[in-house]
Write a protein that holds these residues in place. Structure first.
Motif, PDB file in Angstrom:
ATOM      1  N   CYS A 136      -2.518  40.463  73.731  1.00  0.00           N
ATOM      2  CA  CYS A 136      -3.457  40.963  72.343  1.00  0.00           C
ATOM      3  C   CYS A 136      -4.557  41.793  72.672  1.00  0.00           C
ATOM      4  N   CYS A 141      -6.180  43.938  58.271  1.00  0.00           N
ATOM      5  CA  CYS A 141      -6.155  45.317  58.990  1.00  0.00           C
ATOM      6  C   CYS A 141      -7.641  45.894  58.544  1.00  0.00           C
ATOM      7  N   ASP A 153       0.747  40.585  62.134  1.00  0.00           N
ATOM      8  CA  ASP A 153       0.657  41.782  63.515  1.00  0.00           C
ATOM      9  C   ASP A 153      -0.652  42.285  63.784  1.00  0.00           C
ATOM     10  N   ARG A 202      -2.591  43.192  67.555  1.00  0.00           N
ATOM     11  CA  ARG A 202      -1.637  42.885  68.563  1.00  0.00           C
ATOM     12  C   ARG A 202      -1.462  44.250  68.992  1.00  0.00           C
ATOM     13  N   HIS A 203      -2.005  45.220  68.643  1.00  0.00           N
ATOM     14  CA  HIS A 203      -1.732  46.735  69.058  1.00  0.00           C
ATOM     15  C   HIS A 203      -2.949  47.294  69.884  1.00  0.00           C
ATOM     16  N   ALA A 204      -2.437  48.394  70.244  1.00  0.00           N
ATOM     17  CA  ALA A 204      -3.718  49.185  71.176  1.00  0.00           C
ATOM     18  C   ALA A 204      -4.644  49.344  70.795  1.00  0.00           C
ATOM     19  N   HIS A 205      -4.782  49.845  69.350  1.00  0.00           N
ATOM     20  CA  HIS A 205      -6.152  49.890  68.612  1.00  0.00           C
ATOM     21  C   HIS A 205      -6.725  48.579  67.909  1.00  0.00           C
ATOM     22  N   CYS A 216      -3.043  47.056  62.000  1.00  0.00           N
ATOM     23  CA  CYS A 216      -1.547  46.738  61.911  1.00  0.00           C
ATOM     24  C   CYS A 216      -0.876  47.691  62.668  1.00  0.00           C
ATOM     25  N   GLY A 217       0.601  47.568  62.784  1.00  0.00           N
ATOM     26  CA  GLY A 217       1.206  48.232  63.378  1.00  0.00           C
ATOM     27  C   GLY A 217       1.481  49.711  62.877  1.00  0.00           C
ATOM     28  N   ASP A 231      -1.711  51.543  63.545  1.00  0.00           N
ATOM     29  CA  ASP A 231      -1.771  51.944  65.016  1.00  0.00           C
ATOM     30  C   ASP A 231      -0.897  52.988  65.351  1.00  0.00           C
ATOM     31  N   THR A 232       0.158  53.190  64.793  1.00  0.00           N
ATOM     32  CA  THR A 232       0.982  54.584  65.104  1.00  0.00           C
ATOM     33  C   THR A 232       0.304  55.575  64.515  1.00  0.00           C
ATOM     34  N   SER A 238      -2.569  56.786  66.697  1.00  0.00           N
ATOM     35  CA  SER A 238      -1.990  57.191  68.015  1.00  0.00           C
ATOM     36  C   SER A 238      -1.594  58.779  67.819  1.00  0.00           C
TER      37      SER A 238
END
Length: 972
Positions: free
Chosen positions: A2, A945, A954, A957-960, A964-965, A968-969, A972
């Motif tokens: 995480c 979020c 979620d 649980r991501h890079a940022h 949320c996913g 995060d996308t 990126s």
């Protein structure tokens, strides 16, 4: 592993938030004039005319009078016209609009006379050309004022070159059109009762008359029966009832009904104050006898019915005028009065007998005209100022009306004299609707006077008889075969008027107007074939002189000799100096506007005439009669009619009531677009209401619409063609919007073509506020703000661009200023304007009825969900719908399957949503109108979020950190 969420960044700057300088506060009153200046600078109207290959569409302007500031009726009228012209232009026509002004006639002449009276000046002592020049100057001043007031309302047209009825060419054409009636044999001079204004000393047309309540004297008068040979009836009295005592000195007859039951009644008792005497016998209609005796203060114990009076009995009767033999009468009324049956007598009011003064009543006139007895019954007792002729016994010089339009001294004098000679049975007063002059507001009278008429029934041999042999036939067939009526009731209104109308009175005894350009032969009678000079060469000379000098030339010394010389002996003819009814001027406009101007029409026929419902007896009517006499048919293809404007309570506006709404004040407070929006929101075909509270509601609608446009602008700030996506690749939500657009495009075009602005605006407004702002925008905000460069976001922005081009153009004919502002926000440029573009073509294959049906089912479920969540928000269980992940129980399997194919949590703006076939528990929320759907509230699980604010498992649980996913996308 995480990500660490303890130090969550501020992601606000990473969102695709709306960017626009389009203000929520419109500031229309201050900003609209700048757009007007801009349109004039870039020449919008002229540039539209330069578009090639378009089918012409012409709305012909019914001319207002150039004599005062605009009222709310003007604003309504011109705004509807503007919407018609602009919408047709944007549907691909060359839509022309030439504004015009009516400049001749009583309204303007009366204003100059008012100025004279204030200065103690006598109009009759001023040379007629000088007086006419003052009228012209007055009209010119008001044309300039009204032109700017109309332009301020956003009305587009050829303001630089309007048509004006006092222009020399217009006056020449009006005269020429009149001379066509001279030449085709329909013009004649006759003497009959016409509506006459004693205050203005002129005949009036029906359209120059309005009806107001008036208190009138009412009298029951006794005509003595003489020489019947029947002792039962001899010395009895026939009783008449009238509300115009002043007509009694002009009485020539009494008439009765053929199918009315009459009786002979005897007075057997009387109170002290009563004109009836014991033993008097009265002939009365049986249905009215009780009422007549009550008026005479006799109750039912004071009279008895002696016998029937049959039609044979009535036919033997001769009558004596009540003033016959009166001392000092000089035999004025000694002749026996005519007594006969007439179709217009009823036993619903009065006495069952009608007194006839054919010089002052049309029904009586027509009765004796048809009998060939006019010479025996016509009188000339009333002068042009409403006074009795000076040598009339008892009443000479008495006025029917005072010089200010109030009650004169004639009625009282007549009543007093009748009472003195024992001619009255009863008297009283009655309040009733009575004709008044539109201009002076004074009551009018019917007065027999020589006037010039156009016959509507004489046969025309002019080679244009395909629609009928006379004006009436041509008009009635035009109404039924050539004209479309909006609303359809307009057809019946005009048809019934023309079907029953008398001949057209063309002449007015005034100074300011186009003269009746004709000459009469000295010594000839009006019935003689050569009474009127009919000569084409003379007519040509007259028209040429008017083209060069205007109609004033008719009044110059030597003009008769100039136009008649060398053709006939000028000394043999008299020149006519009456002026034309101003409705003939405006009725002729089709000739010098539609026919003669370059921006007129190829065939001299307008696509649309549009005015208020009062113009069925005004401009629609006179234009129809005039054109049927000169071009053989109606000068229009469509007639659109609006109602009257009332205050908020439905009362007629008047300065005395203080309930008037002045367009200038509305524009100062709200802006012209709010006034235009009021027009678009109302059913103009009926009477409309306007007032402060109504305008507040209109302003609220405007704000909601403006918010819709602002949202689109903000989301399209950096949209380019590279962002566009093909409809086939779009999600179903976007394709549903496009389907609705295709449906709406057809509705908008049909509505504008049918002049249904209320229908168009209602459809567009509901779409913009309900389908878009309250649903589609609400749903897609998340994708627009939070997605990266995803197909979903590109599809949404493509749809917003498509929406933008349609909503701005569809609404541009209504909100001319606001849609220009919206357009320029996206497409700035020196020559840019929404009013230079057309409605964009909308592909019909966007339409998907099945998708629309499915979306309707989904929105029903959504409505139940949002209503359930609103309860939780109201109870402060949640603050936002994103805190919820409800369970939705749906009974219908087909609807469940449908929901499974959509992101229903996005549609309902929740962080999660579960659809189940399980029966809804008792505690589930239900809407009564949405059967088979129950909603059980559940809170969303997970973390919030920090970028999109959804609560999801979620998050973190991501890079940022803290997102949320999906976010995060995007990051990126």
């Amino acid at each position: 592993m995480c990500a660490d969420t303890t130090q969550t960044p501020d992601y606000k700057d990473t969102l695709n938030l709306p960017r626009t300088e389009f203000p929520m506060r419109a500031g229309l009153p201050k900003r609209e004039p700048a757009w007007l200046d801009r349109w004039e600078k870039i020449g919008v109207y002229d540039r539209l005319r330069d578009k090639q290959g378009r089918k012409p569409f012409t709305l012909h302007d019914g001319p207002p009078y150039a004599n005062g500031h605009l009222h709310i009726g003007h604003a309504l009228n011109k705004t509807i016209k503007d919407m018609i012209v602009r919408s047709h232009q944007m549907m691909g026509f060359d839509a022309r609009y030439v504004p015009g002004w009516d400049c001749h006639g009583l309204p303007i002449e009366w204003k100059i006379e008012e100025q004279y009276r204030k200065k103690g000046k006598n109009k009759d002592e001023v040379p007629v050309i000088d007086f006419r020049q003052e009228c012209r100057k007055f009209a010119e001043g008001w044309i300039d004022i009204q032109r700017e007031e109309f332009k301020r309302l956003g009305i587009a047209g050829n303001w630089a070159d309007p048509y004006i009825t006092m222009d020399y060419h217009a006056e020449a054409v009006i005269a020429d059109e009149f001379m066509k009636f001279l030449m085709n044999g329909t013009l004649y001079q006759g003497s009959k009762p016409v509506m006459w204004s004693p205050i203005e000393k002129t005949a009036l047309a029906e359209a120059e008359v309005e009806y107001h309540d008036k208190e009138s004297f009412t009298i029951w008068v006794k005509f003595k029966v003489v020489d019947t040979g029947d002792t039962t009836l001899d010395n009895a009295y026939v009783v008449i009832w009238t509300t115009t005592p002043w007509t009694m000195p002009s009485n020539k007859a009494v008439v009765y009904g053929k199918d009315i039951s009459y009786g002979l009644y005897e007075v057997t008792g009387r109170p002290e104050e009563c004109w009836a005497r014991i033993g008097d016998r009265y002939l009365l209609a049986d249905n009215l006898a009780a009422d007549v005796f009550a008026r005479a203060r006799l109750d039912d114990t004071m009279y008895r019915r002696l016998c029937d009076v049959t039609q044979d009995d009535l036919a033997k009767i001769q009558l004596q005028h009540p003033l016959a033999g009166a001392e000092g009468s000089n035999g004025e009324w000694d002749d026996i009065r005519d007594f006969r049956a007439a179709d217009f007598v009823t036993d619903t009011e009065g006495t069952g007998f009608v007194h006839c003064a054919p010089s002052h009543g049309m029904e009586e006139f027509e009765l004796y005209r048809d009998l060939g007895m006019l010479e025996q019954v016509i009188t000339y007792n009333v002068m042009d100022d409403g006074s009795f002729r000076a040598d009339m016994p008892f009443f000479g010089g008495k006025y029917i009306l005072s010089r200010k339009g109030g009650e004169g001294d004639a009625n009282k004098a007549v009543i007093d004299k009748l009472a003195e000679v024992g001619g009255l049975l009863a008297r009283g007063k009655i309040k009733h609707s009575y004709p008044h002059s539109w201009r002076s507001k004074a009551p009018i009278i019917y007065r027999n006077t020589p006037q010039w008429f156009v016959s509507v029934d004489r046969k025309l041999d002019d080679g244009m008889n395909q629609m009928g042999d006379n004006i009436r036939e041509r008009a009635l067939r035009s109404i039924d075969q050539l004209v479309k009526w909006t609303p359809p009731s307009g057809r019946n209104r005009l048809y019934s008027m023309i079907e029953a109308r008398p001949d057209w009175v063309l002449s007015r005894q005034r100074a300011w107007g186009v003269p009746l350009t004709c000459f009469t032969k000295k010594g000839a009678l009006p019935t003689d074939p050569d009474y009127l000079l009919r000569n084409a060469e003379v007519n040509t000379r007259i028209k040429a002189a008017f083209e060069e000098h205007g109609a004033d030339v008719w009044y110059t010394d030597g003009f008769k000799q100039q136009v008649l010389g060398g053709i006939v002996n000028p000394d043999d003819y008299d020149q006519v100096f009456d002026v034309l009814d101003v409705w003939f001027d405006s009725g002729s406009t089709h000739a010098f506007v539609l026919r003669d101007r370059e921006d007129g029409t190829d065939d001299g026929i307008a696509d649309v005439y549009m005015e208020g419902t009062d113009q069925h007896r005004g401009w629609f009517h006179s234009s129809m009669l005039q054109a049927c006499g000169t071009i053989g048919r109606a000068p229009y293809r469509n007639v659109v009619t609006h109602g009257f404007t009332l205050d908020e309570k439905g009362n007629k506006m008047s300065k005395s009531l203080g309930n008037t709404i002045v367009p200038e004040e509305v524009v100062k407070q709200y802006g012209a677009d709010i006034l235009r929006l009021w027009v678009a929101q109302t059913d103009y075909t009926a009477d409309q209401r306007i007032g402060p509270e109504i305008l507040k509601g209109v302003a609220d609608s405007y704000r909601r619409l403006r918010n819709t446009m602002r949202f689109m602008l903000g989301s399209l700030a950096d949209f380019t063609e590279a962002d566009r996506i093909d409809p086939a690749e779009m999600p179903r939500l976007e394709r549903w919007v496009l389907s609705r657009l295709a449906e709406l495009d057809e509705q908008v075009r049909k509505g504008y073509a049918a002049f249904d602005f209320q229908g168009v605006f209602s459809a567009v407004f509901n779409f913009a506020t309900v389908d878009l702002s309250a649903f589609y925008f609400d749903v897609r905000k998340d994708a627009l703000y939070c997605d990266g460069d995803t197909p979903r976001r590109r599809a949404a922005r493509t749809v917003l661009d498509i929406l933008f081009h349609r909503l701005t153009t569809w609404l541009a004919p209504v909100l001319v200023f606001t849609m220009e502002e919206v357009w320029l926000e996206r497409f700035p440029g020196e020559d840019s304007s929404v009013h230079l573009v057309d409605f964009p073509d909308t592909p019909t294959d966007w339409r998907d009825p099945a998708l629309e049906e499915n979306m309707a089912k989904i929105r029903r479920v959504r409505r139940a969900v949002t209503a359930a969540l609103e309860v939780q928000r109201r109870d402060k269980v949640i603050g936002s719908s994103l805190e919820a992940a409800p369970v939705v129980h749906v009974e219908d399997a087909e609807t469940r399957d449908l929901l499974a194919t959509f992101d229903v949590d996005d549609l309902c703006i929740t962080s999660g949503l579960t659809v189940t076939a399980d029966p809804a528990p008792a505690e589930a929320f239900r809407l009564p109108e949405i059967e088979g759907v129950g909603v059980v509230f559940e809170k969303a699980e997970g973390a919030k979020c920090q970028r999109c604010w959804k609560i999801l498992p979620d998050v973190g649980r991501h890079a940022h950190p803290g997102v949320c996913g999906r976010c995060d996308t995007a990051l990126s």
